[in-house]
Design a protein around this motif. Structure first.
Motif, mmCIF file in Angstrom:
data_model
loop_
_atom_site.group_PDB
_atom_site.id
_atom_site.type_symbol
_atom_site.label_atom_id
_atom_site.label_comp_id
_atom_site.label_asym_id
_atom_site.label_seq_id
_atom_site.Cartn_x
_atom_site.Cartn_y
_atom_site.Cartn_z
ATOM 1 N N GLN A 89 0.835 -1.202 0.000
ATOM 2 C CA GLN A 89 0.000 0.000 0.000
ATOM 3 C C GLN A 89 0.872 1.255 0.000
ATOM 4 N N GLY A 90 1.834 1.321 0.838
ATOM 5 C CA GLY A 90 2.728 2.474 0.880
ATOM 6 C C GLY A 90 2.033 3.745 1.338
ATOM 7 N N ASP A 91 2.830 4.740 1.603
ATOM 8 C CA ASP A 91 2.325 6.001 2.134
ATOM 9 C C ASP A 91 1.435 6.740 1.131
ATOM 10 N N PHE A 92 1.827 6.728 -0.142
ATOM 11 C CA PHE A 92 1.051 7.454 -1.148
ATOM 12 C C PHE A 92 -0.378 6.931 -1.231
ATOM 13 N N LEU A 93 -0.539 5.622 -1.361
ATOM 14 C CA LEU A 93 -1.885 5.058 -1.461
ATOM 15 C C LEU A 93 -2.643 5.206 -0.144
ATOM 16 N N ALA A 94 -1.957 5.007 0.973
ATOM 17 C CA ALA A 94 -2.616 5.103 2.284
ATOM 18 C C ALA A 94 -3.153 6.507 2.528
ATOM 19 N N ARG A 95 -2.375 7.534 2.199
ATOM 20 C CA ARG A 95 -2.837 8.908 2.426
ATOM 21 C C ARG A 95 -3.751 9.386 1.306
ATOM 22 N N GLY A 96 -3.456 8.980 0.083
ATOM 23 C CA GLY A 96 -4.191 9.494 -1.064
ATOM 24 C C GLY A 96 -5.592 8.941 -1.239
ATOM 25 N N LYS A 97 -5.898 7.786 -0.624
ATOM 26 C CA LYS A 97 -7.200 7.154 -0.862
ATOM 27 C C LYS A 97 -8.344 7.780 -0.073
ATOM 28 N N SER A 98 -8.040 8.701 0.816
ATOM 29 C CA SER A 98 -9.095 9.334 1.616
ATOM 30 C C SER A 98 -9.661 10.556 0.910
ATOM 31 N N ARG A 99 -10.945 10.553 0.706
ATOM 32 C CA ARG A 99 -11.587 11.729 0.111
ATOM 33 C C ARG A 99 -11.687 12.877 1.102
ATOM 34 N N PHE A 100 -11.474 12.577 2.379
ATOM 35 C CA PHE A 100 -11.632 13.575 3.433
ATOM 36 C C PHE A 100 -10.342 14.316 3.741
ATOM 37 N N SER A 101 -9.219 13.772 3.328
ATOM 38 C CA SER A 101 -7.932 14.470 3.453
ATOM 39 C C SER A 101 -7.027 14.017 2.310
ATOM 40 N N PRO A 102 -7.428 14.329 1.080
ATOM 41 C CA PRO A 102 -6.671 13.843 -0.076
ATOM 42 C C PRO A 102 -5.325 14.563 -0.220
ATOM 43 N N PRO A 159 -3.096 16.929 -2.149
ATOM 44 C CA PRO A 159 -3.416 17.996 -3.112
ATOM 45 C C PRO A 159 -3.028 17.617 -4.545
ATOM 46 N N GLY A 160 -3.973 17.803 -5.451
ATOM 47 C CA GLY A 160 -3.745 17.526 -6.863
ATOM 48 C C GLY A 160 -3.950 16.074 -7.274
ATOM 49 N N VAL A 161 -4.259 15.216 -6.309
ATOM 50 C CA VAL A 161 -4.467 13.795 -6.614
ATOM 51 C C VAL A 161 -5.909 13.433 -6.279
ATOM 52 N N PRO A 162 -6.730 13.125 -7.283
ATOM 53 C CA PRO A 162 -8.106 12.717 -6.981
ATOM 54 C C PRO A 162 -8.087 11.455 -6.108
ATOM 55 N N PHE A 163 -8.813 11.469 -4.999
ATOM 56 C CA PHE A 163 -8.776 10.361 -4.033
ATOM 57 C C PHE A 163 -9.104 9.014 -4.663
ATOM 58 N N TYR A 164 -9.956 9.039 -5.698
ATOM 59 C CA TYR A 164 -10.402 7.772 -6.265
ATOM 60 C C TYR A 164 -9.308 7.059 -7.053
ATOM 61 N N HIS A 165 -8.268 7.762 -7.464
ATOM 62 C CA HIS A 165 -7.163 7.074 -8.150
ATOM 63 C C HIS A 165 -6.400 6.159 -7.181
ATOM 64 N N PRO A 166 -5.897 6.681 -6.049
ATOM 65 C CA PRO A 166 -5.227 5.779 -5.103
ATOM 66 C C PRO A 166 -6.172 4.725 -4.512
ATOM 67 N N LEU A 167 -7.428 5.095 -4.255
ATOM 68 C CA LEU A 167 -8.379 4.133 -3.704
ATOM 69 C C LEU A 167 -8.621 2.999 -4.695
ATOM 70 N N ALA A 168 -8.804 3.344 -5.958
ATOM 71 C CA ALA A 168 -9.023 2.323 -6.988
ATOM 72 C C ALA A 168 -7.778 1.463 -7.176
ATOM 73 N N ALA A 169 -6.599 2.077 -7.170
ATOM 74 C CA ALA A 169 -5.360 1.314 -7.340
ATOM 75 C C ALA A 169 -5.168 0.331 -6.184
ATOM 76 N N HIS A 170 -5.347 0.820 -4.960
ATOM 77 C CA HIS A 170 -5.185 -0.033 -3.785
ATOM 78 C C HIS A 170 -6.199 -1.186 -3.812
ATOM 79 N N SER A 171 -7.429 -0.890 -4.119
ATOM 80 C CA SER A 171 -8.477 -1.913 -4.149
ATOM 81 C C SER A 171 -8.250 -2.900 -5.287
ATOM 82 N N ALA A 172 -7.761 -2.414 -6.415
ATOM 83 C CA ALA A 172 -7.488 -3.292 -7.554
ATOM 84 C C ALA A 172 -6.331 -4.243 -7.262
ATOM 85 N N ILE A 173 -5.353 -3.804 -6.475
ATOM 86 C CA ILE A 173 -4.263 -4.702 -6.065
ATOM 87 C C ILE A 173 -4.849 -5.868 -5.272
ATOM 88 N N HIS A 174 -5.769 -5.560 -4.366
ATOM 89 C CA HIS A 174 -6.434 -6.614 -3.604
ATOM 90 C C HIS A 174 -7.231 -7.530 -4.527
#
Length: 135
Positions: free
Chosen positions: A48-61, A63-78
């Motif tokens: 998961q790493g720090d980027f995906l862990a922090r970036g997947k939250s829509r409540f504290s994304p 900056p400049g990274v839509p939350f759904y990109h890291p969330l989708a990437a992390h979920s797709a790995i699973h």
């Protein structure tokens, strides 16, 4: 020669006399569950790493990274791990969607970290059962 790995109950029942099919079918299910849980820990922590862990939250994304990109990437790995282990695209897609939903609920504060993990491991139980039934 009969090979048990990846064949599930159908193989065990056909290749082994004396009612051993159910026992070995269950062993395959337990093996599948163990692999799914191991893959979960691999995907939820080191991969998961720090980027995906922090970036997947829509409540504290980030900056400049839509939350759904890291969330989708992390979920797709699973989902990828579930698909590779079970051989089922349907289970892979279900894992991806449910994992994204659970993580989003955790990020929203609607469920705790422990509840999030219980949901994830509960899904692995269901996937192992379905994967055994699909064999």
């Amino acid at each position: 020669i009969c090979s048990l790995r990846g064949q599930g109950r159908a193989f065990a029942t056909a290749c082994l006399p004396g009612g051993y099919g159910q026992v070995l079918g269950d062993e395959v299910m337990v093996e599948t569950f163990a692999l799914l849980v191991g893959a979960h820990f691999l995907a939820d922590y080191p991969l998961q790493g720090d980027f995906l862990a922090r970036g997947k939250s829509r409540f504290s994304p980030i900056p400049g990274v839509p939350f759904y990109h890291p969330l989708a990437a992390h979920s797709a790995i699973h989902g990828l791990f579930v698909g590779l282990i079970t051989g089922s695209l349907i289970l892979a897609c279900a894992e991806t969607l449910i994992h994204a939903f659970a993580d989003d609920q955790k990020c929203a504060g609607r469920i705790s970290y422990n509840q999030d993990q219980v949901l994830h491991i509960g899904c692995k139980i269901v996937w192992a059962i379905f994967a055994g039934a699909l064999q």
